[in-house]
Design a protein around this motif. Structure first.
Motif, PDB file in Angstrom:
ATOM      1  N   ARG A  25       9.211   3.025  -9.566  1.00  0.00           N
ATOM      2  CA  ARG A  25       8.090   3.397  -8.690  1.00  0.00           C
ATOM      3  C   ARG A  25       7.030   4.162  -9.469  1.00  0.00           C
ATOM      4  N   ALA A  26       5.766   3.836  -9.172  1.00  0.00           N
ATOM      5  CA  ALA A  26       4.624   4.526  -9.769  1.00  0.00           C
ATOM      6  C   ALA A  26       4.173   5.631  -8.822  1.00  0.00           C
ATOM      7  N   GLU A  27       3.873   6.803  -9.353  1.00  0.00           N
ATOM      8  CA  GLU A  27       3.682   7.987  -8.507  1.00  0.00           C
ATOM      9  C   GLU A  27       2.260   8.209  -7.988  1.00  0.00           C
ATOM     10  N   TRP A  28       1.292   7.417  -8.400  1.00  0.00           N
ATOM     11  CA  TRP A  28      -0.034   7.536  -7.767  1.00  0.00           C
ATOM     12  C   TRP A  28       0.096   7.168  -6.284  1.00  0.00           C
ATOM     13  N   ASN A  29      -0.601   7.861  -5.424  1.00  0.00           N
ATOM     14  CA  ASN A  29      -0.542   7.603  -3.970  1.00  0.00           C
ATOM     15  C   ASN A  29       0.903   7.724  -3.469  1.00  0.00           C
ATOM     16  N   SER A  30       1.545   8.829  -3.830  1.00  0.00           N
ATOM     17  CA  SER A  30       2.996   8.934  -3.662  1.00  0.00           C
ATOM     18  C   SER A  30       3.448   8.952  -2.200  1.00  0.00           C
ATOM     19  N   VAL A  57       7.482   6.331 -12.826  1.00  0.00           N
ATOM     20  CA  VAL A  57       6.515   6.277 -13.924  1.00  0.00           C
ATOM     21  C   VAL A  57       5.198   6.841 -13.383  1.00  0.00           C
ATOM     22  N   PRO A  58       4.277   7.220 -14.276  1.00  0.00           N
ATOM     23  CA  PRO A  58       3.044   7.865 -13.773  1.00  0.00           C
ATOM     24  C   PRO A  58       2.220   6.966 -12.854  1.00  0.00           C
ATOM     25  N   GLY A  59       1.879   5.762 -13.319  1.00  0.00           N
ATOM     26  CA  GLY A  59       1.029   4.880 -12.512  1.00  0.00           C
ATOM     27  C   GLY A  59       1.464   3.429 -12.665  1.00  0.00           C
ATOM     28  N   CYS A  60       0.788   2.560 -11.907  1.00  0.00           N
ATOM     29  CA  CYS A  60       1.169   1.140 -11.928  1.00  0.00           C
ATOM     30  C   CYS A  60       0.994   0.502 -13.303  1.00  0.00           C
ATOM     31  N   PHE A  61       0.096   1.040 -14.102  1.00  0.00           N
ATOM     32  CA  PHE A  61      -0.098   0.509 -15.441  1.00  0.00           C
ATOM     33  C   PHE A  61       1.191   0.615 -16.265  1.00  0.00           C
ATOM     34  N   GLU A  62       2.010   1.606 -15.967  1.00  0.00           N
ATOM     35  CA  GLU A  62       3.254   1.836 -16.719  1.00  0.00           C
ATOM     36  C   GLU A  62       4.455   1.064 -16.163  1.00  0.00           C
ATOM     37  N   LEU A  63       4.283   0.388 -15.034  1.00  0.00           N
ATOM     38  CA  LEU A  63       5.432  -0.290 -14.411  1.00  0.00           C
ATOM     39  C   LEU A  63       6.094  -1.328 -15.332  1.00  0.00           C
ATOM     40  N   GLY A  83       4.411   0.450  -6.170  1.00  0.00           N
ATOM     41  CA  GLY A  83       3.313   1.374  -6.435  1.00  0.00           C
ATOM     42  C   GLY A  83       2.140   0.979  -5.556  1.00  0.00           C
ATOM     43  N   VAL A  84       1.049   1.735  -5.672  1.00  0.00           N
ATOM     44  CA  VAL A  84      -0.117   1.487  -4.822  1.00  0.00           C
ATOM     45  C   VAL A  84      -1.389   1.651  -5.653  1.00  0.00           C
ATOM     46  N   VAL A  85      -2.234   0.636  -5.592  1.00  0.00           N
ATOM     47  CA  VAL A  85      -3.574   0.751  -6.180  1.00  0.00           C
ATOM     48  C   VAL A  85      -4.573   0.542  -5.046  1.00  0.00           C
ATOM     49  N   ILE A  86      -5.414   1.545  -4.818  1.00  0.00           N
ATOM     50  CA  ILE A  86      -6.397   1.479  -3.733  1.00  0.00           C
ATOM     51  C   ILE A  86      -7.778   1.327  -4.340  1.00  0.00           C
ATOM     52  N   ARG A  87      -8.471   0.254  -3.940  1.00  0.00           N
ATOM     53  CA  ARG A  87      -9.753  -0.064  -4.577  1.00  0.00           C
ATOM     54  C   ARG A  87     -10.767   1.075  -4.447  1.00  0.00           C
ATOM     55  N   GLU A  89     -10.525   4.069  -4.516  1.00  0.00           N
ATOM     56  CA  GLU A  89     -10.295   5.267  -5.316  1.00  0.00           C
ATOM     57  C   GLU A  89     -10.583   5.078  -6.791  1.00  0.00           C
ATOM     58  N   THR A  90     -10.811   3.845  -7.225  1.00  0.00           N
ATOM     59  CA  THR A  90     -10.890   3.664  -8.661  1.00  0.00           C
ATOM     60  C   THR A  90     -11.712   2.453  -9.074  1.00  0.00           C
ATOM     61  N   THR A  91     -12.541   2.659 -10.063  1.00  0.00           N
ATOM     62  CA  THR A  91     -13.230   1.520 -10.664  1.00  0.00           C
ATOM     63  C   THR A  91     -12.275   0.772 -11.586  1.00  0.00           C
ATOM     64  N   HIS A  92     -11.116   1.367 -11.811  1.00  0.00           N
ATOM     65  CA  HIS A  92     -10.102   0.707 -12.648  1.00  0.00           C
ATOM     66  C   HIS A  92      -9.250  -0.262 -11.835  1.00  0.00           C
ATOM     67  N   TYR A  93      -9.634  -0.484 -10.573  1.00  0.00           N
ATOM     68  CA  TYR A  93      -8.767  -1.244  -9.660  1.00  0.00           C
ATOM     69  C   TYR A  93      -8.258  -2.537 -10.284  1.00  0.00           C
ATOM     70  N   ILE A  95      -8.333  -3.560 -13.397  1.00  0.00           N
ATOM     71  CA  ILE A  95      -7.612  -3.362 -14.665  1.00  0.00           C
ATOM     72  C   ILE A  95      -6.166  -2.965 -14.388  1.00  0.00           C
ATOM     73  N   VAL A  96      -6.004  -1.963 -13.521  1.00  0.00           N
ATOM     74  CA  VAL A  96      -4.645  -1.468 -13.246  1.00  0.00           C
ATOM     75  C   VAL A  96      -3.829  -2.519 -12.495  1.00  0.00           C
ATOM     76  N   SER A  97      -4.431  -3.152 -11.470  1.00  0.00           N
ATOM     77  CA  SER A  97      -3.687  -4.156 -10.693  1.00  0.00           C
ATOM     78  C   SER A  97      -3.299  -5.354 -11.560  1.00  0.00           C
TER      79      SER A  97
HETATM   80  C1  DLZ Z   1      -6.013   5.868 -13.736  1.00  0.00           C
HETATM   81  C2  DLZ Z   1      -5.508   5.330 -12.434  1.00  0.00           C
HETATM   82  C3  DLZ Z   1      -6.382   5.088 -11.377  1.00  0.00           C
HETATM   83  C4  DLZ Z   1      -7.830   5.411 -11.494  1.00  0.00           C
HETATM   84  N1  DLZ Z   1      -5.929   4.605 -10.190  1.00  0.00           N
HETATM   85  C5  DLZ Z   1      -4.605   4.325 -10.047  1.00  0.00           C
HETATM   86  C6  DLZ Z   1      -4.110   3.817  -8.822  1.00  0.00           C
HETATM   87  O1  DLZ Z   1      -4.822   3.635  -7.829  1.00  0.00           O
HETATM   88  N2  DLZ Z   1      -2.767   3.535  -8.756  1.00  0.00           N
HETATM   89  C7  DLZ Z   1      -1.924   3.722  -9.811  1.00  0.00           C
HETATM   90  O2  DLZ Z   1      -0.715   3.437  -9.679  1.00  0.00           O
HETATM   91  N3  DLZ Z   1      -2.381   4.232 -10.981  1.00  0.00           N
HETATM   92  C8  DLZ Z   1      -3.692   4.542 -11.113  1.00  0.00           C
HETATM   93  N4  DLZ Z   1      -4.159   5.052 -12.291  1.00  0.00           N
HETATM   94  C9  DLZ Z   1      -3.180   5.417 -13.337  1.00  0.00           C
HETATM   95  C10 DLZ Z   1      -2.794   4.262 -14.269  1.00  0.00           C
HETATM   96  O3  DLZ Z   1      -1.873   3.407 -13.634  1.00  0.00           O
HETATM   97  C11 DLZ Z   1      -2.100   4.844 -15.533  1.00  0.00           C
HETATM   98  O4  DLZ Z   1      -1.057   5.688 -15.154  1.00  0.00           O
HETATM   99  C12 DLZ Z   1      -3.066   5.616 -16.406  1.00  0.00           C
HETATM  100  O5  DLZ Z   1      -4.193   4.836 -16.736  1.00  0.00           O
HETATM  101  C13 DLZ Z   1      -2.393   6.080 -17.719  1.00  0.00           C
HETATM  102  O6  DLZ Z   1      -1.926   4.973 -18.478  1.00  0.00           O
END
Ligand code: DLZ
Length: 159
Positions: A25-30, A57-63, A83-87, A89-93, A95-97
């Motif tokens: 599990r990614a901890e963003w939007n926990s 893990v910290p975020g979805c990028f690390e899954l 994990g959860v990526v919410i558009r 909240e991030t211009t990285h939407y 990239i991360v997804s």
């Molecule tokens: C950086 C970032 C952003 C802006 N948004 C999200 C998100 O909505 N959901 C999520 O799981 N992770 C997000 N991250 C963090 C990245 O996944 C990653 O942890 C960082 O870029 C560090 O590698």
């Protein structure tokens, strides 16, 4: 018909007895991730499969990397990534997804261990809440748990 009606029916009668399913599990939007993890636990329990973890893990990028570590460890039959990526909240939407989805797909193809995609990629908190509900309602984590067991059973037919 709404978009929700296009989800596959939850497969009833799937037997997960004897299977070990790792959860990453990614901890963003926990708060939402907690709801998805509860759905995974509920789904696995209903199929009588054992839950290993969850590993955080910290975020979805690390899954993908954590899923790979678990998949090659020999300790699990399948993995569920959540994990959860919410558009909003991030211009990285994208990239991360995209990194999460393509990375997880690459890991399951390279290892042969099923990795279910229990990741929410949504437009808003409202959508995230709608897709992470309680028993008998829409929960992407629970659906991914079902898929993980379904894929293990499918692959067993080809061994
Ligand atoms: C950086 C970032 C952003 C802006 N948004 C999200 C998100 O909505 N959901 C999520 O799981 N992770 C997000 N991250 C963090 C990245 O996944 C990653 O942890 C960082 O870029 C560090 O590698």
């Amino acid at each position: 018909m709404t978009s929700g009606d296009q989800r596959p029916t939850i497969f009833s009668g799937l037997d997960g007895k004897g299977l070990r399913v790792g959860v990453v599990r990614a901890e963003w939007n926990s708060v939402i991730v907690d709801r998805l993890t509860e759905g995974i636990a509920r789904g696995l329990s209903e199929m009588d499969a054992a839950l290993v973890g969850p590993i955080s893990v910290p975020g979805c990028f690390e899954l993908p990397l954590a899923c790979q570590a678990l998949a090659v460890s020999g300790t699990v039959d399948a993995v569920v990534a959540t994990g959860v990526v919410i558009r909003g909240e991030t211009t990285h939407y994208e990239i991360v997804s995209d990194a999460a989805a393509s990375g997880i797909q690459a890991v399951q193809l390279a290892t042969g261990v099923p990795i279910a995609f229990g990741v929410l990629t949504v437009e808003s908190d409202k959508q995230a809440l709608e897709r992470s509900q309680g028993q008998g309602e829409h929960n992407v984590g629970e659906e991914a748990a079902v898929v993980s067991v379904q894929m293990v059973r499918l692959l067993q037919e080809y061994k």
